[in-house]
Motif scaffolding. Sequence first.
Motif, short mmCIF file in Angstrom:
data_model
loop_
_atom_site.label_atom_id
_atom_site.label_comp_id
_atom_site.label_asym_id
_atom_site.label_seq_id
_atom_site.Cartn_x
_atom_site.Cartn_y
_atom_site.Cartn_z
N GLY A 58 -47.66 74.75 19.60
CA GLY A 58 -47.06 73.57 18.98
C GLY A 58 -48.17 72.74 18.37
O GLY A 58 -49.33 73.15 18.34
N ASN A 59 -47.83 71.57 17.85
CA ASN A 59 -48.81 70.64 17.27
C ASN A 59 -49.64 71.26 16.15
O ASN A 59 -50.83 70.98 16.02
N GLY A 60 -49.03 72.15 15.36
CA GLY A 60 -49.74 72.74 14.24
C GLY A 60 -50.52 73.99 14.58
O GLY A 60 -51.18 74.57 13.72
N VAL A 61 -50.48 74.44 15.85
CA VAL A 61 -51.17 75.66 16.24
C VAL A 61 -50.44 76.85 15.63
O VAL A 61 -49.21 76.91 15.65
N ILE A 62 -51.20 77.78 15.08
CA ILE A 62 -50.63 79.00 14.52
C ILE A 62 -51.14 80.16 15.37
O ILE A 62 -52.35 80.30 15.57
N PHE A 63 -50.23 80.97 15.87
CA PHE A 63 -50.58 82.14 16.69
C PHE A 63 -49.62 83.25 16.30
O PHE A 63 -48.44 83.21 16.62
N CYS A 64 -50.14 84.22 15.54
CA CYS A 64 -49.26 85.27 15.04
C CYS A 64 -50.08 86.52 14.72
O CYS A 64 -51.30 86.50 14.77
N ASP A 65 -49.37 87.59 14.38
CA ASP A 65 -50.07 88.81 13.98
C ASP A 65 -50.71 88.58 12.61
O ASP A 65 -50.35 87.66 11.88
N MET A 66 -51.69 89.41 12.28
CA MET A 66 -52.47 89.21 11.06
C MET A 66 -51.61 89.33 9.80
O MET A 66 -51.80 88.58 8.85
N ALA A 67 -50.67 90.27 9.78
CA ALA A 67 -49.82 90.43 8.60
C ALA A 67 -49.01 89.16 8.32
O ALA A 67 -48.91 88.71 7.18
N THR A 68 -48.45 88.57 9.36
CA THR A 68 -47.70 87.32 9.21
C THR A 68 -48.62 86.19 8.77
O THR A 68 -48.27 85.39 7.90
N ALA A 69 -49.81 86.13 9.36
CA ALA A 69 -50.77 85.08 8.99
C ALA A 69 -51.13 85.17 7.52
O ALA A 69 -51.17 84.15 6.82
N ILE A 70 -51.38 86.38 7.03
CA ILE A 70 -51.75 86.55 5.62
C ILE A 70 -50.58 86.20 4.72
O ILE A 70 -50.74 85.54 3.69
N ALA A 71 -49.37 86.59 5.11
CA ALA A 71 -48.19 86.31 4.30
C ALA A 71 -47.82 84.83 4.29
O ALA A 71 -47.49 84.28 3.24
N LYS A 72 -47.89 84.17 5.43
CA LYS A 72 -47.42 82.78 5.52
C LYS A 72 -48.52 81.73 5.43
O LYS A 72 -48.25 80.58 5.12
N HIS A 73 -49.75 82.12 5.77
CA HIS A 73 -50.86 81.16 5.81
C HIS A 73 -52.07 81.75 5.09
O HIS A 73 -53.21 81.59 5.53
N GLY A 74 -51.82 82.41 3.98
CA GLY A 74 -52.85 83.16 3.27
C GLY A 74 -54.08 82.37 2.90
O GLY A 74 -55.20 82.85 3.05
N ASP A 75 -53.90 81.14 2.41
CA ASP A 75 -55.06 80.33 2.01
C ASP A 75 -55.95 80.00 3.20
O ASP A 75 -57.18 80.05 3.10
#
Length: 146
Positions: A58-75
């Motif tokens: 929560g609180n802006g923490v991102i915890f995901c697989d790399m494919a999702t991270a690249i797709a949703k948080h690419g920058d």
Amino acid sequence: MNAPAWLEKQRDVARQTFDRLPLPTRRDVDWQRFDIRKLKLDKVSEPALTEKLSGKTGNGVIFCDMATAIAKHGDLVKEYLGKGIAADEPNKFNALHVSRLNTGAFLYVPRDVKVTAPLEILYTLTGASGFPHTLVVIEQIGRAHV
């Protein structure tokens, strides 16, 4: 994983670097106790790998697989992962790792946020060896630490 152009470019640079660099020898300090002749680099293939992530965020923490991270948080991923290998990389196996990077996990903790619950990443390799990459970015006041 469908990779963005920046990641494909980074993989290409890493492949070229891997091809250019010689295998280490026992004269290299890091490899004095390892018989490099036993490595079968021609047998290295894309990983048959799954990752399982668990933990509450929560609180802006991102915890995901790399494919999702690249797709949703690419920058955000590009800002840190995009520095994975330099054109003058001296380590052949660092270059190999980056050239095959296609899976893994991403954890981002924003500035002034504390994660108190445990987070877990479990990689399961089946068949050929793989190259998962875990990228952890923890921001602190003034700058981020990777």
